[in-house]
Design a protein around this motif. Structure first.
Motif, PDB file in Angstrom:
ATOM      1  N   SER A 106       0.827  -1.198   0.000  1.00 61.19           N
ATOM      2  CA  SER A 106       0.000   0.000   0.000  1.00 61.19           C
ATOM      3  C   SER A 106       0.862   1.248   0.000  1.00 61.19           C
ATOM      4  O   SER A 106       1.968   1.262   0.552  1.00 61.19           O
ATOM      5  N   LEU A 107       0.341   2.293  -0.635  1.00 61.98           N
ATOM      6  CA  LEU A 107       0.925   3.628  -0.608  1.00 61.98           C
ATOM      7  C   LEU A 107       0.022   4.506   0.239  1.00 61.98           C
ATOM      8  O   LEU A 107      -1.195   4.557   0.006  1.00 61.98           O
ATOM      9  N   GLY A 108       0.590   5.187   1.231  1.00 64.57           N
ATOM     10  CA  GLY A 108      -0.223   5.972   2.144  1.00 64.57           C
ATOM     11  C   GLY A 108       0.288   7.392   2.308  1.00 64.57           C
ATOM     12  O   GLY A 108       1.448   7.696   2.025  1.00 64.57           O
ATOM     13  N   ALA A 109      -0.595   8.257   2.769  1.00 71.20           N
ATOM     14  CA  ALA A 109      -0.243   9.645   3.068  1.00 71.20           C
ATOM     15  C   ALA A 109      -1.074  10.099   4.260  1.00 71.20           C
ATOM     16  O   ALA A 109      -2.269   9.800   4.339  1.00 71.20           O
ATOM     17  N   VAL A 110      -0.434  10.808   5.200  1.00 68.50           N
ATOM     18  CA  VAL A 110      -1.109  11.327   6.387  1.00 68.50           C
ATOM     19  C   VAL A 110      -0.723  12.782   6.560  1.00 68.50           C
ATOM     20  O   VAL A 110       0.457  13.142   6.419  1.00 68.50           O
ATOM     21  N   LYS A 111      -1.709  13.616   6.874  1.00 72.92           N
ATOM     22  CA  LYS A 111      -1.449  15.038   7.068  1.00 72.92           C
ATOM     23  C   LYS A 111      -2.294  15.548   8.225  1.00 72.92           C
ATOM     24  O   LYS A 111      -3.440  15.130   8.409  1.00 72.92           O
ATOM     25  N   ASN A 112      -1.709  16.444   9.009  1.00 72.77           N
ATOM     26  CA  ASN A 112      -2.468  17.126  10.050  1.00 72.77           C
ATOM     27  C   ASN A 112      -3.291  18.212   9.376  1.00 72.77           C
ATOM     28  O   ASN A 112      -2.773  19.248   8.970  1.00 72.77           O
ATOM     29  N   LEU A 113      -4.593  17.978   9.250  1.00 71.30           N
ATOM     30  CA  LEU A 113      -5.432  18.910   8.506  1.00 71.30           C
ATOM     31  C   LEU A 113      -5.677  20.208   9.265  1.00 71.30           C
ATOM     32  O   LEU A 113      -5.694  21.290   8.673  1.00 71.30           O
ATOM     33  N   TYR A 114      -5.881  20.075  10.596  1.00 73.30           N
ATOM     34  CA  TYR A 114      -6.190  21.286  11.360  1.00 73.30           C
ATOM     35  C   TYR A 114      -5.908  21.032  12.838  1.00 73.30           C
ATOM     36  O   TYR A 114      -6.261  19.972  13.368  1.00 73.30           O
ATOM     37  N   SER A 115      -5.278  22.004  13.503  1.00 76.95           N
ATOM     38  CA  SER A 115      -5.028  21.930  14.936  1.00 76.95           C
ATOM     39  C   SER A 115      -5.854  22.995  15.641  1.00 76.95           C
ATOM     40  O   SER A 115      -5.686  24.191  15.376  1.00 76.95           O
ATOM     41  N   PHE A 116      -6.734  22.556  16.523  1.00 75.93           N
ATOM     42  CA  PHE A 116      -7.531  23.499  17.305  1.00 75.93           C
ATOM     43  C   PHE A 116      -6.669  24.178  18.368  1.00 75.93           C
ATOM     44  O   PHE A 116      -6.786  25.377  18.625  1.00 75.93           O
ATOM     45  N   ASN A 117      -5.813  23.406  18.998  1.00 74.65           N
ATOM     46  CA  ASN A 117      -4.849  23.883  19.983  1.00 74.65           C
ATOM     47  C   ASN A 117      -3.769  22.817  20.098  1.00 74.65           C
ATOM     48  O   ASN A 117      -3.679  21.937  19.233  1.00 74.65           O
ATOM     49  N   LYS A 118      -2.975  22.856  21.152  1.00 80.82           N
ATOM     50  CA  LYS A 118      -1.869  21.904  21.269  1.00 80.82           C
ATOM     51  C   LYS A 118      -2.346  20.483  21.566  1.00 80.82           C
ATOM     52  O   LYS A 118      -1.563  19.533  21.435  1.00 80.82           O
ATOM     53  N   ASN A 119      -3.613  20.331  21.990  1.00 79.38           N
ATOM     54  CA  ASN A 119      -4.129  19.006  22.336  1.00 79.38           C
ATOM     55  C   ASN A 119      -5.029  18.393  21.275  1.00 79.38           C
ATOM     56  O   ASN A 119      -5.046  17.174  21.101  1.00 79.38           O
ATOM     57  N   TRP A 120      -5.788  19.215  20.568  1.00 78.53           N
ATOM     58  CA  TRP A 120      -6.792  18.714  19.634  1.00 78.53           C
ATOM     59  C   TRP A 120      -6.380  18.973  18.189  1.00 78.53           C
ATOM     60  O   TRP A 120      -5.914  20.062  17.854  1.00 78.53           O
ATOM     61  N   SER A 121      -6.566  17.967  17.341  1.00 78.67           N
ATOM     62  CA  SER A 121      -6.262  18.137  15.915  1.00 78.67           C
ATOM     63  C   SER A 121      -7.071  17.135  15.106  1.00 78.67           C
ATOM     64  O   SER A 121      -7.593  16.149  15.629  1.00 78.67           O
ATOM     65  N   ILE A 122      -7.174  17.402  13.821  1.00 74.91           N
ATOM     66  CA  ILE A 122      -7.837  16.496  12.880  1.00 74.91           C
ATOM     67  C   ILE A 122      -6.806  16.030  11.868  1.00 74.91           C
ATOM     68  O   ILE A 122      -6.114  16.849  11.241  1.00 74.91           O
ATOM     69  N   LEU A 123      -6.684  14.730  11.716  1.00 74.32           N
ATOM     70  CA  LEU A 123      -5.779  14.156  10.731  1.00 74.32           C
ATOM     71  C   LEU A 123      -6.556  13.718   9.501  1.00 74.32           C
ATOM     72  O   LEU A 123      -7.730  13.371   9.578  1.00 74.32           O
ATOM     73  N   GLY A 124      -5.882  13.741   8.387  1.00 79.41           N
ATOM     74  CA  GLY A 124      -6.429  13.180   7.164  1.00 79.41           C
ATOM     75  C   GLY A 124      -5.467  12.137   6.636  1.00 79.41           C
ATOM     76  O   GLY A 124      -4.271  12.391   6.532  1.00 79.41           O
ATOM     77  N   SER A 125      -5.976  10.963   6.332  1.00 84.70           N
ATOM     78  CA  SER A 125      -5.110   9.905   5.811  1.00 84.70           C
ATOM     79  C   SER A 125      -5.758   9.244   4.611  1.00 84.70           C
ATOM     80  O   SER A 125      -6.988   9.137   4.529  1.00 84.70           O
ATOM     81  N   SER A 126      -4.936   8.810   3.688  1.00 88.38           N
ATOM     82  CA  SER A 126      -5.416   8.090   2.509  1.00 88.38           C
ATOM     83  C   SER A 126      -4.447   6.960   2.204  1.00 88.38           C
ATOM     84  O   SER A 126      -3.261   7.020   2.568  1.00 88.38           O
ATOM     85  N   ARG A 127      -4.962   5.933   1.548  1.00 91.86           N
ATOM     86  CA  ARG A 127      -4.138   4.764   1.262  1.00 91.86           C
ATOM     87  C   ARG A 127      -4.599   4.116  -0.043  1.00 91.86           C
ATOM     88  O   ARG A 127      -5.802   3.999  -0.293  1.00 91.86           O
ATOM     89  N   LEU A 128      -3.633   3.739  -0.850  1.00 94.12           N
ATOM     90  CA  LEU A 128      -3.889   3.063  -2.120  1.00 94.12           C
ATOM     91  C   LEU A 128      -3.342   1.654  -2.036  1.00 94.12           C
ATOM     92  O   LEU A 128      -2.157   1.454  -1.742  1.00 94.12           O
ATOM     93  N   VAL A 129      -4.201   0.671  -2.283  1.00 92.91           N
ATOM     94  CA  VAL A 129      -3.816  -0.734  -2.178  1.00 92.91           C
ATOM     95  C   VAL A 129      -3.196  -1.214  -3.485  1.00 92.91           C
ATOM     96  O   VAL A 129      -3.719  -0.940  -4.576  1.00 92.91           O
TER      97      VAL A 129
END
Length: 277
Positions: A106-129
């Motif tokens: 698999s080929l994958g990619a992960v990025k921190n899409l948005y950080s609300f503060n130092k504790n909270w964040s939203i990640l985005g990940s994708s993967r190609l099989v």
């Protein structure tokens, strides 16, 4: 384990879920790496190799006894806040035909899409099989699969909790596998993961996931999975032992709910050694 073609789909699904839910080194380091790396042309390379021994709880002389060894490898690079990875592996069955099976890559990619503060964040990940396994390539006639997940993450110095949905879209040459069963076009899932780690290297992790598999004909199959592990990290080495339990949430009568955290007939125990480069 004597793997028949009709059982390979279950095997590949288990290995995929195990790889995703029991990678503590990535869980401890990846978010901090994504946060701290600059937007310049800095590149961080790392790789890991994991050896896993898995066994069920049946007696060794039972026809249902199975155990296996897995070897998985991942090469990763972080560039401009995005973690790219290439991973693959193989499974050696230690009972029955003792076959060595190549798993999907698999080929994958992960990025921190948005950080609300130092504790909270939203990640985005994708993967190609990349369908390299016999089950996916020859049995299911899979062309590829694309997955996307957007977990929300809370973390501090000793805890990391993540929860989020995921969507998998598969592409096959045919709508049914060689044995006539339906291939699954979509997998809709959600996962909750809790990781607690101490400064001395010890950690504990629990993961639960629930997925709905949808065939090309619109038929559905639900699947749940619970994973628990404890481990110890020292330098570039990580040792862990754990337990996996999962399957259909419906009882054999197809009406009642039957979700179990442990079952001597279906639970799997595993031990892992990971080397991080």
């Amino acid at each position: 384990m004597k793997v028949k073609l009709i059982e390979m789909t279950k095997l590949c699904l288990f290995l995929s879920l195990l790889a995703v839910s029991s990678n503590p080194l990535w869980a401890q380091t990846s978010v901090n790496q994504l946060d701290n790396i600059s937007s310049k042309n800095d590149v961080i390379f790392n790789s890991l190799i994991t050896t896993t021994y898995s066994t069920n709880l049946n007696k060794p002389d039972s026809v249902n006894f199975s155990n296996s060894m897995d070897l998985d490898a991942e090469l990763a690079a972080i560039y401009k806040g995005i973690r790219f990875s290439l991973s693959t592996g193989m499974t050696k069955n230690l009972t029955g035909e003792r076959r060595t099976l190549l798993n999907n890559a698999s080929l994958g990619a992960v990025k921190n899409l948005y950080s609300f503060n130092k504790n909270w964040s939203i990640l985005g990940s994708s993967r190609l099989v990349i369908p390299l396994s016999e089950a996916a390539r020859d049995f299911q006639k899979q062309i590829t699969g694309v997955s996307v997940a957007t977990p929300i993450v809370w973390r501090n110095s000793s805890w990391r909790i993540s929860y989020g949905p995921s969507v998998v879209t598969n592409f096959h040459q045919t709508q049914t596998a060689l044995n006539g069963t339906s291939n699954f076009q979509y997998i809709l899932g959600q996962s909750l993961s809790i990781l607690h780690f101490k400064s001395n290297g010890f950690y504990a992790m629990a993961n639960s996931s629930y997925s709905r598999l949808i065939s090309y004909q619109g038929n559905t199959l639900d699947n749940y999975r619970f994973t628990q592990l404890v481990g110890y990290s020292i330098g570039m080495y990580d040792f862990a032992v754990g337990h996996v339990m999962g399957g259909s949430p419906l009882a054999p009568n197809g009406v009642e709910t039957d979700i179990r955290f442990f079952d001597s007939r279906d639970s799997t125990l595993f031990g892992m050694l990971t080397v991080l480069f």
